[in-house]
Write an enzyme that holds these catalytic residues in place. Structure first.
Site, PDB file in Angstrom:
ATOM      1  N   GLY A 236      11.060   5.111  26.909  1.00 25.82           N
ATOM      2  CA  GLY A 236      10.004   4.726  27.781  1.00 25.82           C
ATOM      3  C   GLY A 236       9.688   3.491  27.922  1.00 25.82           C
ATOM      4  N   GLU A 273      14.891   5.871  22.149  1.00 24.29           N
ATOM      5  CA  GLU A 273      15.657   6.616  23.166  1.00 24.29           C
ATOM      6  C   GLU A 273      15.571   6.075  24.224  1.00 24.29           C
ATOM      7  OE1 GLU A 273      14.033  10.343  22.500  1.00 24.29           O
ATOM      8  OE2 GLU A 273      15.152  11.124  20.867  1.00 24.29           O
ATOM      9  N   CYS A 343      15.914  14.598  57.240  1.00 22.33           N
ATOM     10  CA  CYS A 343      14.973  14.921  58.435  1.00 22.33           C
ATOM     11  C   CYS A 343      13.570  15.370  57.654  1.00 22.33           C
ATOM     12  CB  CYS A 343      15.539  16.228  59.072  1.00 22.33           C
ATOM     13  SG  CYS A 343      17.080  16.129  59.847  1.00 22.33           S
TER      14      CYS A 343
HETATM   15  N1  LLP Z   1      13.382  10.311  25.383  1.00 21.09           N
HETATM   16  C1  LLP Z   1      12.807  11.773  25.997  1.00 21.09           C
HETATM   17  C2  LLP Z   1      12.724  12.912  25.052  1.00 21.09           C
HETATM   18  C3  LLP Z   1      12.738  11.756  27.384  1.00 21.09           C
HETATM   19  O1  LLP Z   1      11.922  12.823  27.862  1.00 21.09           O
HETATM   20  C4  LLP Z   1      12.836  10.699  28.044  1.00 21.09           C
HETATM   21  C5  LLP Z   1      12.684  10.600  29.553  1.00 21.09           C
HETATM   22  C6  LLP Z   1      13.432   9.437  27.372  1.00 21.09           C
HETATM   23  C7  LLP Z   1      13.661   9.428  26.071  1.00 21.09           C
HETATM   24  C8  LLP Z   1      13.884   8.323  28.139  1.00 21.09           C
HETATM   25  O2  LLP Z   1      12.916   7.630  28.952  1.00 21.09           O
HETATM   26  P1  LLP Z   1      13.092   6.210  29.437  1.00 21.09           P
HETATM   27  O3  LLP Z   1      13.493   5.079  28.419  1.00 21.09           O
HETATM   28  O4  LLP Z   1      14.182   6.304  30.539  1.00 21.09           O
HETATM   29  O5  LLP Z   1      11.862   5.712  30.133  1.00 21.09           O
HETATM   30  N2  LLP Z   1      12.835  10.533  36.523  1.00 21.09           N
HETATM   31  C9  LLP Z   1      12.021   9.710  36.170  1.00 21.09           C
HETATM   32  C10 LLP Z   1      11.762   9.464  34.764  1.00 21.09           C
HETATM   33  C11 LLP Z   1      11.858  10.552  34.012  1.00 21.09           C
HETATM   34  C12 LLP Z   1      11.879  10.481  32.266  1.00 21.09           C
HETATM   35  C13 LLP Z   1      12.164  11.728  31.786  1.00 21.09           C
HETATM   36  N3  LLP Z   1      12.152  11.712  30.091  1.00 21.09           N
HETATM   37  C14 LLP Z   1      11.930   8.263  36.861  1.00 21.09           C
HETATM   38  O6  LLP Z   1      12.888   8.300  37.802  1.00 21.09           O
HETATM   39  O7  LLP Z   1      11.146   7.500  36.566  1.00 21.09           O
END
Ligand code: LLP
Length: 419
Positions: A236, A273, A343
């Site tokens: 996150g 993560e 489209c």
């Molecule tokens: N850990 C878990 C359990 C997660 O569900 C996620 C992301 C992460 C780690 C990694 O999060 P990050 O560090 O990348 O923020 N498609 C969306 C983002 C969805 C994230 C889903 N889970 C976008 O394009 O912004």
């Protein structure tokens, strides 16, 4: 630091030592291009920030991009993996990760998938009590951790906030201790605790609040007689997408979050993560101008990448900075919407961007395209998935071929009676 700055040479954008027009000419467009050095640097930044204070494992959230070459680079760096499906687990094993480097966190996991994942030997992070009951049958004695609902949420939008009360993810806070005890009764071996508050948050405070919730639960679990080996705070970490947006202070986050655990718990190992932080600004999307249209009240730069290639603007209203790599640093003359070949009027990459006057063939560069860019792309409108390219030391290599149109028919069947 705001978003990345790229050099300009003779009016062309230079990405990781290469002229973007040369990359586009060699590999075609649209294509995702990743800077290997930046990818490695991003991984090292997170690792360094946290390992200063606590034993740290950085598990790359591979949902952001699962290209085997990218996974391989991170494997070489010593990263672990956050995987959310059997597909991701098997892909990471194929890229060279050993099972003990992978943690699986599913949600609403089918029994079939749970069995397949258990067989691979990766650590399973349980998301529900029923998943726990089933795993105890499938793999007696398995080490496990639990994803809990921290009741703290953060993210770039509603659709990506995951830690709030009532979310579909995790063990509800008031059932956590009971669930750990039940796991023990079932013969499982609970060794860790996990939460993920959401994606793309730009403030440190929610991570501290999350850590405080986790610390409190760690202590309650310990009082109930179970000592945990690690705490996993999920991903996150947000990154800036706009030129003047401030970057979240990673050093501050690391110091404050680890402080919560060190001061208040006996747990000395932290797992993170990050997906976005590691790959986002290591990658750009190159797309070519196909047409320029003056629609009276609006001007359009038509490009060959639509939301089939990059869905984030259409899906989340996400902002991606866009420049004309063929006229980089040239005087900007008008405002344009940048739109693709799909489209639907929701198909756009950017609205009202002030850019130089373009022409067909110009290479348009979409910044910060690495996280959830290729991995969310689709075949919509029967367009093939695009190529991915890796740039290292001023040299570009293909790491995914552009799909052939025929490949979209590969798994389809016209029943005999219709022939
Ligand atoms: N850990 C878990 C359990 C997660 O569900 C996620 C992301 C992460 C780690 C990694 O999060 P990050 O560090 O990348 O923020 N498609 C969306 C983002 C969805 C994230 C889903 N889970 C976008 O394009 O912004």
């Amino acid at each position: 630091m705001a978003i990345r700055d790229y050099e300009s040479k003779d009016g062309k954008m230079i990405f990781a030592g290469m002229n973007v027009e040369d990359i586009a000419n060699e590999f075609g467009t649209p294509c995702y291009v990743t800077d290997e050095a930046r990818l490695r640097e991003n991984y090292r930044n997170v690792y360094k920030a946290f390992s200063k204070y606590m034993e740290t494992e950085v598990h790359y959230a591979c949902k952001a991009n699962t290209n085997l070459a990218i996974l391989r680079i991170l494997q070489q760096e010593g990263a672990g993996i956050d995987a959310v499906s059997i597909g991701e687990v098997l892909t990471c094993l194929k890229a060279g990760f050993s099972p003990d480097k992978i943690m699986y966190t599913g949600v609403f996991v089918s029994t079939e998938e749970l069995k397949q994942v258990a067989e691979t030997g990766v650590l399973i992070n349980l998301d529900s009590e029923y998943e726990m009951e089933r795993l105890a049958q499938i793999k007696p004695g398995a080490p496990v951790s639990f994803r809990i609902t921290p009741e703290v949420g953060s993210g770039h939008g509603e659709k990506v906030i995951t830690g709030n009360k009532g979310a579909k993810f995790g063990i509800p806070r008031d059932r956590v201790v009971e669930t750990y005890l039940r796991a023990q009764d079932l013969g499982l071996n609970p060794i860790g605790i996990h939460a993920h508050i959401g994606s793309g948050g730009q403030r440190v405070e929610p991570f501290i609040e999350e850590a405080e919730v986790l610390a409190e639960l760690i202590n309650q679990i310990e009082e109930a007689g179970i000592s945990l080996q690690f705490v996993d705070i999920g991903g996150g970490i947000g990154v800036p997408y706009k030129p003047n947006e401030e970057e979240m202070d990673l050093g501050e986050m690391a110091s404050e979050v680890t402080d919560v655990f060190e001061q208040n718990t006996n747990v000395r190992k932290i797992i993170l993560e990050p997906g976005r932080y590691i790959i986002c600004d290591a990658t750009v999307l190159l797309t070519r101008c196909t047409d320029v249209k003056d629609a009276g009240i609006k001007k359009y730069i038509g490009v060959d990448a639509g939301f089939n290639t990059l869905i984030r603007p259409a899906m989340y209203d996400s902002y991606h900075y866009i420049q004309n790599g063929s006229r980089f640093g040239k005087a900007c003359t008008a405002k344009y919407d940048i739109a693709g070949p799909i489209c639907e009027s929701g198909d756009y990459l950017g609205h009202e961007r002030v850019l130089p006057e373009p022409a067909e063939g110009d290479v348009i560069v979409v910044y910060n395209a690495g996280a959830y860019g290729f991995s969310m792309s689709s075949n919509y409108n029967s367009r093939p998935l695009c190529a991915e390219v890796l740039v290292n030391d001023g040299k570009a290599e293909l790491i995914r071929e552009k799909e052939k149109i025929e490949e979209q028919w590969r798994h389809q069947i016209i029943p005999e009676r219709l022939q």
